[in-house]
Design a protein around this motif. Sequence first.
Motif, short mmCIF file in Angstrom:
data_model
loop_
_atom_site.label_atom_id
_atom_site.label_comp_id
_atom_site.label_asym_id
_atom_site.label_seq_id
_atom_site.Cartn_x
_atom_site.Cartn_y
_atom_site.Cartn_z
N ALA A 93 119.16 27.31 43.58
CA ALA A 93 118.21 26.86 42.56
C ALA A 93 117.16 27.93 42.26
N PHE A 94 116.69 28.62 43.29
CA PHE A 94 115.71 29.69 43.12
C PHE A 94 116.31 30.85 42.31
N ASN A 95 117.52 31.25 42.66
CA ASN A 95 118.21 32.29 41.88
C ASN A 95 118.42 31.84 40.44
N ARG A 96 118.80 30.59 40.27
CA ARG A 96 119.09 30.08 38.93
C ARG A 96 117.83 30.09 38.07
N LEU A 97 116.70 29.72 38.66
CA LEU A 97 115.43 29.70 37.93
C LEU A 97 115.12 31.08 37.37
N ARG A 98 115.28 32.10 38.19
CA ARG A 98 115.00 33.46 37.73
C ARG A 98 116.07 33.96 36.75
N TYR A 99 117.30 33.58 36.99
CA TYR A 99 118.38 33.96 36.07
C TYR A 99 118.11 33.41 34.68
N ASP A 100 117.74 32.13 34.61
CA ASP A 100 117.52 31.47 33.32
C ASP A 100 116.34 32.06 32.55
N GLU A 101 115.40 32.67 33.25
CA GLU A 101 114.26 33.27 32.58
C GLU A 101 114.68 34.43 31.69
N PHE A 102 115.75 35.13 32.08
CA PHE A 102 116.17 36.32 31.34
C PHE A 102 117.51 36.16 30.63
N ASN A 103 118.20 35.07 30.89
CA ASN A 103 119.50 34.81 30.27
C ASN A 103 119.42 33.51 29.49
N VAL A 104 119.12 33.62 28.21
CA VAL A 104 118.88 32.46 27.36
C VAL A 104 119.96 32.40 26.29
N GLY A 105 120.49 31.19 26.06
CA GLY A 105 121.50 31.03 25.01
C GLY A 105 122.77 31.80 25.32
N ASP A 106 123.18 32.65 24.39
CA ASP A 106 124.40 33.43 24.56
C ASP A 106 124.17 34.73 25.32
N ASP A 107 122.93 35.01 25.70
CA ASP A 107 122.62 36.23 26.42
C ASP A 107 122.86 36.03 27.91
#
Length: 245
Positions: A93-107
């Motif tokens: 969950a912690f990794n996912r939170l940071r991942y989602d901050e920089f990977n939005v939509g199709d990026d």
Amino acid sequence: MKSTNIKQPDMRERIKLLAAKLLIKHGCRGVSFGDIADRLSTTRANIHYHFGNKNSLVEEVTDEYVTATLAKFRSIWTDTETPLALKLDATIAFNRLRYDEFNVGDDDGLSWSLVARMRADSDALSPRSVASVQRFASELTSAITVGISSAVGRGELSSSTPIEDVVALLVNIINSAGLVTQDAARFDQLELIYRAFLRTVVAAYGHQDLRAAPGPAKRKLAAVPTQATAGTPSATVARRRRKQL
């Protein structure tokens, strides 16, 4: 009447927050004081006033990021009562939170970890920044050792568990998390590796009740085709084709 104004970060904090994001996206060589000044509508002289030079800014940003990240991992792994599966859930969950901050939509597949990015740019870092990155791996190892050792102490894992080996595997996954998601261009590949690690450890050293429980993670992995079976027709489909022939 109470004021509803929310205090904004001062300029020094705004510089560090933006610098962290730019360093994650572009690396040490890809960030300049001019980039930061333009985005904050200030001057390069103002950035120099607060930090002197680029090395000083990168050092402070890296050190604070490492400290905050380690604090989170310690809160997860040095809790001696929480089961391993829940510890792993919190890590994902912690990794996912940071991942989602920089990977939005199709990026998808974009850089999201400053530790991973700074490790890749180590030849451009000052000795202090290199030491911060090295500190991350060392202190992460200590925290996870507590977590695995406590699982052995509770009987969740057997006394024959090779603690150092198990810790080394998990530390390597966490250290490689950013690279895994970049190579796969998606987060679920990283989660699959985490879940596979847990199932492998539990199958080899877990309590009998844990080994017998299928668990949602096991069912999830079973639904993912392996390289050997991807594109291979099922037995049912094969039988239908033979009948048609």
